[in-house]
Design an enzyme around this catalytic site. Structure first.
Site, PDB file in Angstrom:
ATOM      1  N   HIS A 154     -27.826  10.760  73.684  1.00  0.00           N
ATOM      2  CA  HIS A 154     -26.582  11.423  74.101  1.00  0.00           C
ATOM      3  C   HIS A 154     -25.460  11.140  73.098  1.00  0.00           C
ATOM      4  O   HIS A 154     -24.742  12.056  72.675  1.00  0.00           O
ATOM      5  CB  HIS A 154     -26.215  10.932  75.508  1.00  0.00           C
ATOM      6  CG  HIS A 154     -24.960  11.511  76.080  1.00  0.00           C
ATOM      7  ND1 HIS A 154     -24.955  12.373  77.168  1.00  0.00           N
ATOM      8  CD2 HIS A 154     -23.658  11.352  75.732  1.00  0.00           C
ATOM      9  CE1 HIS A 154     -23.697  12.713  77.445  1.00  0.00           C
ATOM     10  NE2 HIS A 154     -22.887  12.103  76.589  1.00  0.00           N
ATOM     11  N   GLU A 155     -25.319   9.879  72.708  1.00  0.00           N
ATOM     12  CA  GLU A 155     -24.217   9.508  71.798  1.00  0.00           C
ATOM     13  C   GLU A 155     -24.455  10.041  70.386  1.00  0.00           C
ATOM     14  O   GLU A 155     -23.506  10.466  69.716  1.00  0.00           O
ATOM     15  CB  GLU A 155     -24.024   7.989  71.764  1.00  0.00           C
ATOM     16  CG  GLU A 155     -23.745   7.314  73.101  1.00  0.00           C
ATOM     17  CD  GLU A 155     -22.732   8.019  73.976  1.00  0.00           C
ATOM     18  OE1 GLU A 155     -21.809   8.670  73.448  1.00  0.00           O
ATOM     19  OE2 GLU A 155     -22.876   7.943  75.208  1.00  0.00           O
ATOM     20  N   HIS A 193     -23.324  13.487  70.258  1.00  0.00           N
ATOM     21  CA  HIS A 193     -21.858  13.582  70.110  1.00  0.00           C
ATOM     22  C   HIS A 193     -21.459  13.562  68.628  1.00  0.00           C
ATOM     23  O   HIS A 193     -20.517  14.240  68.228  1.00  0.00           O
ATOM     24  CB  HIS A 193     -21.162  12.398  70.809  1.00  0.00           C
ATOM     25  CG  HIS A 193     -20.840  12.638  72.258  1.00  0.00           C
ATOM     26  ND1 HIS A 193     -20.061  13.691  72.698  1.00  0.00           N
ATOM     27  CD2 HIS A 193     -21.172  11.940  73.376  1.00  0.00           C
ATOM     28  CE1 HIS A 193     -19.937  13.625  74.018  1.00  0.00           C
ATOM     29  NE2 HIS A 193     -20.598  12.575  74.455  1.00  0.00           N
ATOM     30  N   CYS A 212     -21.204  12.754  81.310  1.00  0.00           N
ATOM     31  CA  CYS A 212     -20.484  12.502  80.058  1.00  0.00           C
ATOM     32  C   CYS A 212     -19.030  12.218  80.395  1.00  0.00           C
ATOM     33  O   CYS A 212     -18.430  12.915  81.205  1.00  0.00           O
ATOM     34  CB  CYS A 212     -20.582  13.737  79.158  1.00  0.00           C
ATOM     35  SG  CYS A 212     -19.691  13.554  77.601  1.00  0.00           S
TER      36      CYS A 212
HETATM   37 NI    NI Z   1     -20.806  11.930  76.441  1.00  0.00          NI
END
Ligand code: NI
Length: 182
Positions: A131-132, A135, A89
């Site tokens: 993953h995004e 976030h 990340c």
């Molecule tokens: Ni990240």
């Protein structure tokens, strides 16, 4: 080019859920441009708006040399298959851990122009989209590691040279996920 500083682990915005975009205006298009420029400069395979200090549900991705973006993404998993592999990340520079993800994802959202779009991802693109989207919910990939790996990650985070510096762009050598972090 408008490369923005990337927020690092410890910055509270990374733990705050982002809000849906309602105005598909020039400001949004500037945000997508900034995310894209910052992601490519890093370089990374993905970047979410909170990572540059903007609490909106927007992210960019860059897999197979094909940069894209999604606004207000909603994820659906077409099957149960999983993938395990290295993940990193940009908000935790230099750290890579094996992270279990779903193998395939279907992401529905909007473009920056307000048009509906569907992105189907597998392998790295699927990993990047998951993953995004995490976030945008204030979730970091270290939250998804197995207990043992997570313990090791927390120790390495405490010892990292960037620890305690909430907003610094750190240039690191390419690492995770085919040389690019997310
Ligand atoms: Ni990240």
């Amino acid at each position: 080019m408008a490369i923005q500083p990337i927020r690092l682990f410890g910055d509270p915005i990374l733990r705050t859920a982002a809000v849906p975009v309602t105005d598909f205006d020039k400001e949004l298009r500037t945000l997508v441009k900034d995310l894209t420029d910052t992601m490519i400069d890093a370089p990374g395979s993905g970047l979410a708006a909170p990572q540059i200090g903007v609490g909106l549900r927007v992210f960019t991705y860059w897999v197979d040399d094909d940069p894209g973006h999604l606004v207000n993404p909603e994820l659906v998993f077409p099957d149960e298959e999983q993938q395990d592999g290295p993940e990193g990340c940009l908000s935790l520079p230099g750290l890579t851990y094996d992270c279990l993800r779903r193998a395939r994802v279907v992401a529905r959202g909007m473009t920056m122009y307000g048009d509906p779009v569907v992105v189907e991802g597998r392998e790295l693109l699927s990993r990047a989209i998951q993953h995004e989207t995490d976030h945008l919910d204030g979730v970091l990939f270290i939250d998804r590691l197995d207990r043992e790996t997570r313990k090791r990650a927390m120790k390495e985070i405490r010892g990292a040279e960037w620890a305690g510096q909430p907003t610094v762009t750190v240039k690191v050598s390419p690492h995770a996920t085919r040389g690019k972090a997310l």
